[in-house]
Scaffold this motif. Structure first.
Motif, short mmCIF file in Angstrom:
data_model
loop_
_atom_site.label_atom_id
_atom_site.label_comp_id
_atom_site.label_asym_id
_atom_site.label_seq_id
_atom_site.Cartn_x
_atom_site.Cartn_y
_atom_site.Cartn_z
N ILE A 373 12.85 5.27 -1.98
CA ILE A 373 12.16 4.01 -1.72
C ILE A 373 10.65 4.17 -1.83
O ILE A 373 9.96 3.29 -2.36
N ALA A 374 10.11 5.29 -1.35
CA ALA A 374 8.66 5.49 -1.45
C ALA A 374 8.23 5.56 -2.91
O ALA A 374 7.19 5.01 -3.30
N GLY A 375 9.05 6.22 -3.74
CA GLY A 375 8.74 6.29 -5.16
C GLY A 375 8.80 4.94 -5.84
O GLY A 375 8.02 4.64 -6.74
N THR A 376 9.74 4.10 -5.39
CA THR A 376 9.82 2.74 -5.93
C THR A 376 8.56 1.96 -5.62
O THR A 376 7.98 1.30 -6.50
N LEU A 377 8.11 2.02 -4.37
CA LEU A 377 6.90 1.29 -3.99
C LEU A 377 5.68 1.83 -4.72
O LEU A 377 4.81 1.07 -5.16
N THR A 378 5.61 3.14 -4.85
CA THR A 378 4.47 3.75 -5.54
C THR A 378 4.48 3.43 -7.02
O THR A 378 3.43 3.21 -7.63
N GLY A 379 5.68 3.38 -7.61
CA GLY A 379 5.80 3.13 -9.04
C GLY A 379 5.38 1.74 -9.47
O GLY A 379 5.00 1.52 -10.62
N GLY A 380 5.48 0.76 -8.56
CA GLY A 380 4.96 -0.57 -8.84
C GLY A 380 5.94 -1.55 -9.46
O GLY A 380 5.61 -2.73 -9.60
N ASP A 381 7.15 -1.12 -9.83
CA ASP A 381 8.10 -2.03 -10.47
C ASP A 381 9.03 -2.62 -9.41
O ASP A 381 10.21 -2.28 -9.32
N TRP A 382 8.50 -3.52 -8.61
CA TRP A 382 9.26 -4.19 -7.56
C TRP A 382 8.53 -5.49 -7.21
O TRP A 382 7.37 -5.67 -7.56
N ASP A 383 9.23 -6.39 -6.54
CA ASP A 383 8.64 -7.68 -6.17
C ASP A 383 8.55 -7.85 -4.66
O ASP A 383 7.49 -8.08 -4.11
N VAL A 384 9.71 -7.78 -4.01
CA VAL A 384 9.80 -7.87 -2.56
C VAL A 384 10.54 -6.64 -2.06
O VAL A 384 11.49 -6.18 -2.71
N ALA A 385 10.11 -6.09 -0.94
CA ALA A 385 10.79 -4.91 -0.40
C ALA A 385 11.00 -5.06 1.09
O ALA A 385 10.14 -5.60 1.81
N TRP A 386 12.17 -4.61 1.54
CA TRP A 386 12.42 -4.46 2.98
C TRP A 386 11.81 -3.11 3.34
O TRP A 386 12.39 -2.07 3.10
N ALA A 387 10.60 -3.14 3.88
CA ALA A 387 9.84 -1.90 4.03
C ALA A 387 9.06 -1.88 5.33
O ALA A 387 7.83 -2.04 5.34
N PRO A 388 9.75 -1.70 6.46
CA PRO A 388 9.02 -1.56 7.72
C PRO A 388 8.21 -0.27 7.72
O PRO A 388 8.69 0.77 7.28
N ILE A 389 6.99 -0.36 8.18
CA ILE A 389 6.12 0.81 8.25
C ILE A 389 5.86 1.12 9.71
O ILE A 389 5.48 0.24 10.49
N GLY A 390 6.11 2.35 10.10
CA GLY A 390 5.89 2.75 11.48
C GLY A 390 4.70 3.69 11.59
O GLY A 390 4.63 4.69 10.89
N VAL A 391 3.76 3.34 12.44
CA VAL A 391 2.59 4.17 12.70
C VAL A 391 2.36 4.23 14.20
O VAL A 391 3.02 3.53 14.97
N THR A 392 1.44 5.05 14.62
CA THR A 392 1.12 5.14 16.04
C THR A 392 -0.23 4.54 16.37
O THR A 392 -0.53 4.31 17.54
N LEU A 393 -1.05 4.27 15.34
CA LEU A 393 -2.40 3.77 15.56
C LEU A 393 -2.69 2.62 14.61
O LEU A 393 -2.30 2.66 13.44
N PRO A 394 -3.38 1.59 15.07
CA PRO A 394 -3.62 0.43 14.20
C PRO A 394 -4.45 0.75 12.97
O PRO A 394 -4.24 0.15 11.91
N ASP A 395 -5.38 1.69 13.06
CA ASP A 395 -6.20 1.97 11.88
C ASP A 395 -5.43 2.71 10.79
O ASP A 395 -5.86 2.74 9.64
N GLN A 396 -4.27 3.28 11.13
CA GLN A 396 -3.45 3.94 10.11
C GLN A 396 -2.85 2.93 9.13
O GLN A 396 -2.46 3.29 8.02
N LEU A 397 -2.78 1.67 9.53
CA LEU A 397 -2.22 0.66 8.65
C LEU A 397 -3.18 0.25 7.54
O LEU A 397 -2.76 -0.35 6.55
N THR A 398 -4.47 0.56 7.69
CA THR A 398 -5.43 0.12 6.68
C THR A 398 -5.14 0.73 5.32
O THR A 398 -5.40 0.11 4.29
N GLN A 399 -4.59 1.94 5.28
CA GLN A 399 -4.30 2.55 3.99
C GLN A 399 -3.21 1.80 3.24
O GLN A 399 -3.15 1.85 2.01
N PHE A 400 -2.34 1.08 3.97
CA PHE A 400 -1.26 0.35 3.33
C PHE A 400 -1.64 -1.08 2.96
O PHE A 400 -1.02 -1.67 2.08
N TYR A 401 -2.65 -1.65 3.63
CA TYR A 401 -2.98 -3.05 3.43
C TYR A 401 -4.42 -3.30 3.02
O TYR A 401 -4.87 -4.44 2.98
N ASP A 402 -5.15 -2.23 2.71
CA ASP A 402 -6.54 -2.37 2.28
C ASP A 402 -6.83 -1.19 1.35
O ASP A 402 -6.17 -0.16 1.41
#
Length: 486
Positions: A373-402
């Motif tokens: 699944i990580a390779g699918t998301l990285t590869g870019g050939d997808w539209d919608v994904a069921w992809a919950p992301i688990g982190v321990t700190l709010p600033d760790q999410l910036t790499q995924f959304y910024d």
């Protein structure tokens, strides 16, 4: 023996971000600090530390060694920080365990490592609990650790049979665990066994053929009825992510809003969890975490198919032959999900696809393996994904959304949300919990713009027979694992 739902893929600690790999690596690699149940940091390989919003100074305890017998030194720790921080190495751990722009310097005379950043890193000490520590020889060739270890923690990998099992042996020389834990306290071996089907894992657990299994689906009921003990922690278990790269249909905000407005998220939540899930109140931070605000409630699009149709029409889409089209092209959406998330999630994906198809979208379910699944998301050939992301700190999410999308970054959905960017930047300049209110606003900005859609939270349960342990967001805390009398 611990059941895992999918092969972990590469175990190289400077690149492995899959949840199974992170859980397994925690058995082999120690960290500078650990976290207690109340969220407080406690000493690990670092016996003490001091922090500011742009720096941290760790004092490395003496007597720590790697499995080859070499001492783990301040120089080794500094080298690993700098390796991950170097963009040329393209480590996904950058922004996760090591702050972006970090530079580390060692002083062997004082056994200290000083990490500085050119921009604020509000949780720099907390991030250190996620950095698997390597000695010099292992860091020289981290790719060689894909199916081996250079362990600094309580266990070392002795056998790797991809797709079947991984065997770890206790390091008797391990004496530097949190709160005095040593190798002598732990089981002699731990085997991670790939069991792709949850029902099979539950059967093996009931029969005594495995000791631990993470069970999230309908088999919880019979395990509870049999009074099989479990340890649990609440986490975001369902979230939709959209690919907003140029040319993808979900780059259109009207499409994203329409796709979600067509769905009854309560129905989706119930199907995905067998009715055991709850509405999420976070966008991925797993307790214990310093910020506990709710960026989700009240910010998701309401279930309103008529409004969805009106939004698409206003954005230039039209319905022809029962299918939405624009510029002569049908609205076509693939829904990717990892098969190791279980049959209930697969059913939820199928429900969404049915609703979208009935609405006039050419929709399909696109299952991929848990290791892929990580390779699918990285590869870019997808539209919608069921992809919950688990982190321990709010600033760790910036790499995924910024920031940049792959291959230069981890912004898988190519999200470009100006409000999130602005609010996260302000929050990052405020140390620790002083920025929590801004982090909550930043998360809400993502939800309101339908960049992500948190669907459901539920307890992650690790059922066990014959062993006891504690859990955190990564899974079993290795130094708490014990054989029990029964």
């Amino acid at each position: 023996m611990v059941a895992i739902a999918a092969d972990p893929g590469s175990l190289s600690p400077t690149t492995a971000l899959a949840s199974t790999a992170l859980a397994m690596n925690s058995f082999a690699y120690d960290t500078l600090v650990h976290i207690a149940a109340d969220g407080a940091l406690i000493p690990g390989v670092a016996e003490k530390w001091t922090v500011t919003s742009t720096s941290a100074r760790f004092t490395i305890r003496s007597g720590v060694s790697c499995e080859d017998g070499s001492a783990l030194t301040a120089t080794d720790v500094a080298a690993e920080y700098n390796h991950i921080a170097d963009p040329a190495n393209q480590s996904p751990m950058l922004g996760f365990s090591v702050p972006v722009t970090a530079v580390a310097k060692a002083d062997e005379a004082t056994r200290t490592v000083t990490v500085t950043t050119t921009r604020p890193a509000p949780f720099i000490a907390h991030m250190a609990r996620l950095l698997p520590l390597l000695c010099e020889e292992s860091l020289a060739a981290p790719a060689a650790l894909a199916k081996s270890t250079g362990a600094s923690g309580p266990y070392r990998l002795t056998e790797a049979v991809p797709g079947d099992h991984y065997t770890y042996a206790r390091r008797d020389e391990y004496t530097w665990g949190p709160r005095g834990a040593t190798g002598a306290d732990l089981p002699r071996t731990v085997v991670f066994k790939v069991v792709a089907n949850e029902s099979t894992a539950a059967n093996l657990l009931m029969a005594g053929q495995i000791d631990v299994a993470q069970i999230n689906g309908g088999d919880q009921q019979r395990l509870d009825a049999a009074e099989v003990k479990n340890r649990s922690i609440d986490a975001l278990s369902g979230q939709l992510m959209f690919n907003q790269a140029a040319g993808r249909p979900s780059a259109d905000l009207a499409v994203r809003r329409a796709l979600i407005s067509v769905l009854d998220l309560k129905d989706l939540r119930n199907v995905a969890t067998g009715g055991k899930g709850t509405p999420p109140t976070s966008i991925g931070e797993i307790a214990p975490t310093p910020c506990t605000g709710d960026p989700v409630t009240g910010n998701l699009p309401a279930h309103d198919p008529e409004r969805a149709a009106a939004a698409l029409t206003a954005a230039g889409w039209s319905k022809s032959g029962g299918t939405w089209t624009k510029d002569g092209k049908p609205l076509t959406v693939g829904f990717s999900y990892a098969t190791n998330q279980g049959a209930q999630v697969a059913s939820a994906v199928e429900l969404a696809v049915q609703k979208w198809t009935s609405f006039g979208v050419k929709a399909s379910a696109d299952p991929v393996s848990g290791a892929s699944i990580a390779g699918t998301l990285t590869g870019g050939d997808w539209d919608v994904a069921w992809a919950p992301i688990g982190v321990t700190l709010p600033d760790q999410l910036t790499q995924f959304y910024d920031g940049p999308p792959p291959p230069k970054g981890n912004n898988f959905g190519a999200v470009a949300n100006p409000d999130y960017h602005r609010l996260a930047a302000r929050a990052s300049a405020m140390p620790g919990t002083s920025g929590c209110a801004l982090w909550e606003e930043a998360g809400a900005a993502l939800v309101k713009r339908v960049d992500i859609v948190p669907i459901v939270s539920r307890p992650i349960r690790h059922y066990a027979k014959g062993v006891t342990f504690q859990v955190d967001g990564s899974g079993i805390i290795p130094t708490t694992l014990r054989r029990s009398a029964s």
